[in-house]
Design a protein around this motif. Structure first.
Motif, PDB file in Angstrom:
ATOM      1  N   UNK A 116      -8.399  -6.654   2.640  1.00 11.12           N
ATOM      2  CA  UNK A 116      -8.575  -7.527   3.803  1.00 11.12           C
ATOM      3  C   UNK A 116      -9.603  -8.593   3.450  1.00 11.12           C
ATOM      4  N   UNK A 117      -9.620  -9.634   4.275  1.00 14.37           N
ATOM      5  CA  UNK A 117     -10.607 -10.694   4.118  1.00 14.37           C
ATOM      6  C   UNK A 117     -10.956 -11.200   5.511  1.00 14.37           C
ATOM      7  N   UNK A 118     -12.229 -11.215   5.828  1.00 15.34           N
ATOM      8  CA  UNK A 118     -12.717 -11.672   7.144  1.00 15.34           C
ATOM      9  C   UNK A 118     -11.966 -10.989   8.290  1.00 15.34           C
ATOM     10  N   UNK A 119     -11.676  -9.717   8.107  1.00 13.79           N
ATOM     11  CA  UNK A 119     -10.998  -8.954   9.147  1.00 13.79           C
ATOM     12  C   UNK A 119      -9.492  -9.118   9.180  1.00 13.79           C
ATOM     13  N   UNK A 120      -8.928  -9.911   8.266  1.00 15.42           N
ATOM     14  CA  UNK A 120      -7.476 -10.109   8.215  1.00 15.42           C
ATOM     15  C   UNK A 120      -6.907  -9.161   7.163  1.00 15.42           C
ATOM     16  N   UNK A 121      -6.081  -8.188   7.575  1.00 14.50           N
ATOM     17  CA  UNK A 121      -5.504  -7.271   6.593  1.00 14.50           C
ATOM     18  C   UNK A 121      -4.566  -7.999   5.635  1.00 14.50           C
ATOM     19  N   UNK A 122      -4.578  -7.550   4.384  1.00 12.44           N
ATOM     20  CA  UNK A 122      -3.688  -8.089   3.359  1.00 12.44           C
ATOM     21  C   UNK A 122      -2.828  -6.932   2.882  1.00 12.44           C
ATOM     22  N   UNK A 123      -1.510  -7.061   3.042  1.00  8.74           N
ATOM     23  CA  UNK A 123      -0.632  -5.955   2.660  1.00  8.74           C
ATOM     24  C   UNK A 123       0.703  -6.454   2.125  1.00  8.74           C
ATOM     25  N   UNK A 124       1.384  -5.553   1.445  1.00  9.07           N
ATOM     26  CA  UNK A 124       2.718  -5.863   0.943  1.00  9.07           C
ATOM     27  C   UNK A 124       3.683  -5.941   2.119  1.00  9.07           C
ATOM     28  N   UNK A 125       4.812  -6.554   1.891  1.00  9.33           N
ATOM     29  CA  UNK A 125       5.802  -6.670   2.961  1.00  9.33           C
ATOM     30  C   UNK A 125       6.336  -5.283   3.319  1.00  9.33           C
ATOM     31  N   UNK A 126       6.433  -4.397   2.351  1.00  9.99           N
ATOM     32  CA  UNK A 126       6.893  -3.026   2.619  1.00  9.99           C
ATOM     33  C   UNK A 126       5.902  -2.302   3.540  1.00  9.99           C
ATOM     34  N   UNK A 127       4.617  -2.440   3.243  1.00  5.09           N
ATOM     35  CA  UNK A 127       3.586  -1.833   4.085  1.00  5.09           C
ATOM     36  C   UNK A 127       3.613  -2.446   5.488  1.00  5.09           C
ATOM     37  N   UNK A 128       3.853  -3.744   5.575  1.00  6.34           N
ATOM     38  CA  UNK A 128       3.970  -4.423   6.868  1.00  6.34           C
ATOM     39  C   UNK A 128       5.059  -3.773   7.716  1.00  6.34           C
ATOM     40  N   UNK A 129       6.237  -3.526   7.116  1.00  8.62           N
ATOM     41  CA  UNK A 129       7.331  -2.912   7.869  1.00  8.62           C
ATOM     42  C   UNK A 129       7.010  -1.474   8.240  1.00  8.62           C
ATOM     43  N   UNK A 130       6.373  -0.737   7.338  1.00 11.66           N
ATOM     44  CA  UNK A 130       6.017   0.653   7.634  1.00 11.66           C
ATOM     45  C   UNK A 130       5.035   0.732   8.801  1.00 11.66           C
ATOM     46  N   UNK A 131       4.044  -0.120   8.809  1.00 15.06           N
ATOM     47  CA  UNK A 131       3.076  -0.126   9.912  1.00 15.06           C
ATOM     48  C   UNK A 131       3.720  -0.550  11.220  1.00 15.06           C
ATOM     49  N   UNK A 132       4.676  -1.469  11.133  1.00 12.63           N
ATOM     50  CA  UNK A 132       5.378  -1.907  12.335  1.00 12.63           C
ATOM     51  C   UNK A 132       6.183  -0.789  12.968  1.00 12.63           C
TER      52      UNK A 132
END
Length: 135
Positions: A116-132
């Protein structure tokens, strides 16, 4: 949800089937508010022009138009120096800060290592879908 994607996501999403192409489709449908800056767009167009992809000028121009219709273009006012190993990756963070993104979606190892940077998470697109799916 406001998101910024790096060049890898655009390239993979435009040229191949899979999670990045679905991510771009969701942005086209307005389910994700995708933001881009001129440096990210220029890098993406430059990579699309590499010989290994074998794209014509017309195809590259068509992909550029798709990106421009999919993502809202902004121009960051502040620079950052968060990624020492690959300073061009800082352009993604700058764009995310400028639009107050909720997330950075990346396929770049240098960005992903930050988490993350300044509170903005940085993730792979796969992780994005899993969290969604977990919500």
């Amino acid at each position: 949800m406001k998101a910024v994607a790096d060049c890898n996501i655009y390239i993979s999403g435009l040229l191949f089937k899979g999670p990045p192409s679905e991510f771009l489709r969701q942005a086209q449908l307005g389910r994700v508010q995708l933001y881009i800056s001129t440096p990210i767009l220029d890098e993406t167009v430059g990579v699309l022009g590499r010989e290994k992809f074998g794209l014509t000028e017309s195809e590259i121009a068509r992909f550029k138009r798709i990106i421009e219709r999919t993502a809202r273009k902004i121009e960051p006012k502040a620079g950052v120096d968060a990624v020492k190993a690959d300073p061009t990756d800082n352009r993604v963070i700058e764009c995310a800060l400028e639009c107050q993104a909720d997330i950075i979606v990346s396929g770049d190892k240098h960005l992903l290592q930050l988490i993350s940077y300044a509170g903005i998470p940085i993730m792979s697109v796969r992780e994005f879908w899993e969290r969604g799916r977990e919500r």
